[in-house]
Design a protein around this motif. Structure first.
Motif, PDB file in Angstrom:
ATOM      1  N   UNK A  80       0.734  -1.153  -0.094  1.00 60.52           N
ATOM      2  CA  UNK A  80       0.061  -0.064  -0.016  1.00 60.52           C
ATOM      3  C   UNK A  80       0.967   1.097   0.101  1.00 60.52           C
ATOM      4  N   UNK A  81       0.508   2.505  -0.759  1.00 63.08           N
ATOM      5  CA  UNK A  81       1.318   3.605  -0.896  1.00 63.08           C
ATOM      6  C   UNK A  81       0.401   4.530  -0.197  1.00 63.08           C
ATOM      7  N   UNK A  82       1.191   5.669  -0.052  1.00 66.17           N
ATOM      8  CA  UNK A  82       0.533   6.935   0.637  1.00 66.17           C
ATOM      9  C   UNK A  82       1.467   7.520   1.670  1.00 66.17           C
ATOM     10  N   UNK A  83       0.913   8.368   2.239  1.00 71.28           N
ATOM     11  CA  UNK A  83       1.705   9.072   3.226  1.00 71.28           C
ATOM     12  C   UNK A  83       1.500   8.471   4.657  1.00 71.28           C
ATOM     13  N   UNK A  85       7.351  14.979   5.167  1.00 70.74           N
ATOM     14  CA  UNK A  85       6.247  14.156   5.011  1.00 70.74           C
ATOM     15  C   UNK A  85       7.415  12.726   4.948  1.00 70.74           C
ATOM     16  N   UNK A  86       6.895  11.517   5.217  1.00 69.15           N
ATOM     17  CA  UNK A  86       7.313  10.285   4.838  1.00 69.15           C
ATOM     18  C   UNK A  86       6.352   9.657   4.051  1.00 69.15           C
ATOM     19  N   UNK A  87       6.812   9.238   2.970  1.00 72.76           N
ATOM     20  CA  UNK A  87       5.761   8.443   1.715  1.00 72.76           C
ATOM     21  C   UNK A  87       6.421   7.267   1.524  1.00 72.76           C
ATOM     22  N   UNK A  88       5.382   6.344   1.296  1.00 74.38           N
ATOM     23  CA  UNK A  88       5.531   5.159   0.593  1.00 74.38           C
ATOM     24  C   UNK A  88       4.905   5.063  -0.606  1.00 74.38           C
ATOM     25  N   UNK A  89       5.727   4.575  -1.791  1.00 76.24           N
ATOM     26  CA  UNK A  89       5.302   4.394  -2.969  1.00 76.24           C
ATOM     27  C   UNK A  89       5.142   2.649  -3.156  1.00 76.24           C
ATOM     28  N   UNK A 104      -1.648  15.225  -4.733  1.00 74.82           N
ATOM     29  CA  UNK A 104      -1.916  14.826  -6.066  1.00 74.82           C
ATOM     30  C   UNK A 104      -1.551  13.427  -6.199  1.00 74.82           C
ATOM     31  N   UNK A 105      -0.702  12.667  -5.145  1.00 74.25           N
ATOM     32  CA  UNK A 105      -0.342  11.271  -5.432  1.00 74.25           C
ATOM     33  C   UNK A 105      -1.408  10.488  -4.566  1.00 74.25           C
ATOM     34  N   UNK A 106      -1.927   9.507  -5.557  1.00 72.20           N
ATOM     35  CA  UNK A 106      -2.736   8.384  -5.036  1.00 72.20           C
ATOM     36  C   UNK A 106      -2.179   7.570  -3.902  1.00 72.20           C
ATOM     37  N   UNK A 107      -2.919   7.456  -2.880  1.00 77.26           N
ATOM     38  CA  UNK A 107      -2.524   6.760  -1.409  1.00 77.26           C
ATOM     39  C   UNK A 107      -2.361   5.401  -1.851  1.00 77.26           C
ATOM     40  N   UNK A 108      -3.007   4.684  -2.771  1.00 79.58           N
ATOM     41  CA  UNK A 108      -3.126   3.262  -3.091  1.00 79.58           C
ATOM     42  C   UNK A 108      -2.208   2.808  -4.114  1.00 79.58           C
ATOM     43  N   UNK A 109      -2.159   3.562  -5.392  1.00 76.50           N
ATOM     44  CA  UNK A 109      -1.266   3.012  -6.526  1.00 76.50           C
ATOM     45  C   UNK A 109      -0.039   4.030  -6.646  1.00 76.50           C
ATOM     46  N   UNK A 110       0.038   5.128  -6.041  1.00 79.36           N
ATOM     47  CA  UNK A 110       1.038   6.209  -6.447  1.00 79.36           C
ATOM     48  C   UNK A 110       1.066   7.049  -7.563  1.00 79.36           C
ATOM     49  N   UNK A 111      -0.127   6.833  -8.489  1.00 83.78           N
ATOM     50  CA  UNK A 111      -0.088   7.719  -9.422  1.00 83.78           C
ATOM     51  C   UNK A 111      -0.224   8.983  -9.084  1.00 83.78           C
TER      52      UNK A 111
END
Length: 168
Positions: free
Chosen positions: A24-27, A41-45, A140-147
């Motif tokens: 799972x991606x997102x902040x 921020x800490x972000x996961x792609x 603007x980054x999707x938390x699910x897929x990172x797009x």
């Protein structure tokens, strides 16, 4: 005169990374302090996700890769640069940049100067109140897929997977 803030530990990186499912991606975390000069921020792609190549015209951004692997994309036919845990990346304002996660995802910390409280809105040039903005288009980054959602219209859902985007 307001009291000065105290120095303190705000988060533990290992705990943040462990708490988020690997696919799972997102902040994972945002700097919660209201009176500050920086945004962080800490972000996961998620595995295979990317933040499309774009230009940030106003802010230099410092990126620290916490875990995983990926690529720093610059566009324009240049070879991407490999990212891995421990890499420190400078993204100067005005430079083309994008991030792409490897097969196991990419977790990274971003730090940049906080944007001013008022910015020009998207539709019709209307102004809107902001208490700082997420780093480098994070809202603007999707938390699910990172797009990365397109700029312009008020997009509320990811065009790829349909997940609601973070509130702007």
């Amino acid at each position: 005169m307001a009291a000065s803030p105290e120095a303190s530990v705000l988060a533990r990186m290992a705990d943040l990374v462990r708490a988020m499912p690997a696919d799972q991606g997102g902040a994972l975390w945002r700097l919660p302090v209201q009176e500050r000069q920086l945004d962080a921020n800490v972000v996961r792609l998620a595995p295979g996700a990317e933040v499309a190549v774009h230009v940030e015209p106003d802010l230099d951004v410092l990126v620290f890769v916490v875990s995983g692997q990926g690529r720093l994309e610059r566009g324009g036919g240049e070879e991407p640069e490999v990212l891995e845990a421990g890499c420190v990346v400078w993204l100067p304002r005005g430079a083309r940049r994008g991030l792409a996660a490897g097969p196991h995802g990419l977790d990274y910390l971003t730090v940049h100067r906080r944007r001013p409280g008022m910015t020009i809105g998207r539709a019709g040039g209307a102004e809107r109140e902001r208490g700082g903005e997420p780093a480098c288009l994070l809202d603007r980054v999707c938390p699910e897929c990172g797009r990365l959602a397109p700029e312009g219209a008020e997009v509320r859902y990811c065009a790829r997977c349909g997940t609601a985007l973070p509130e702007r």
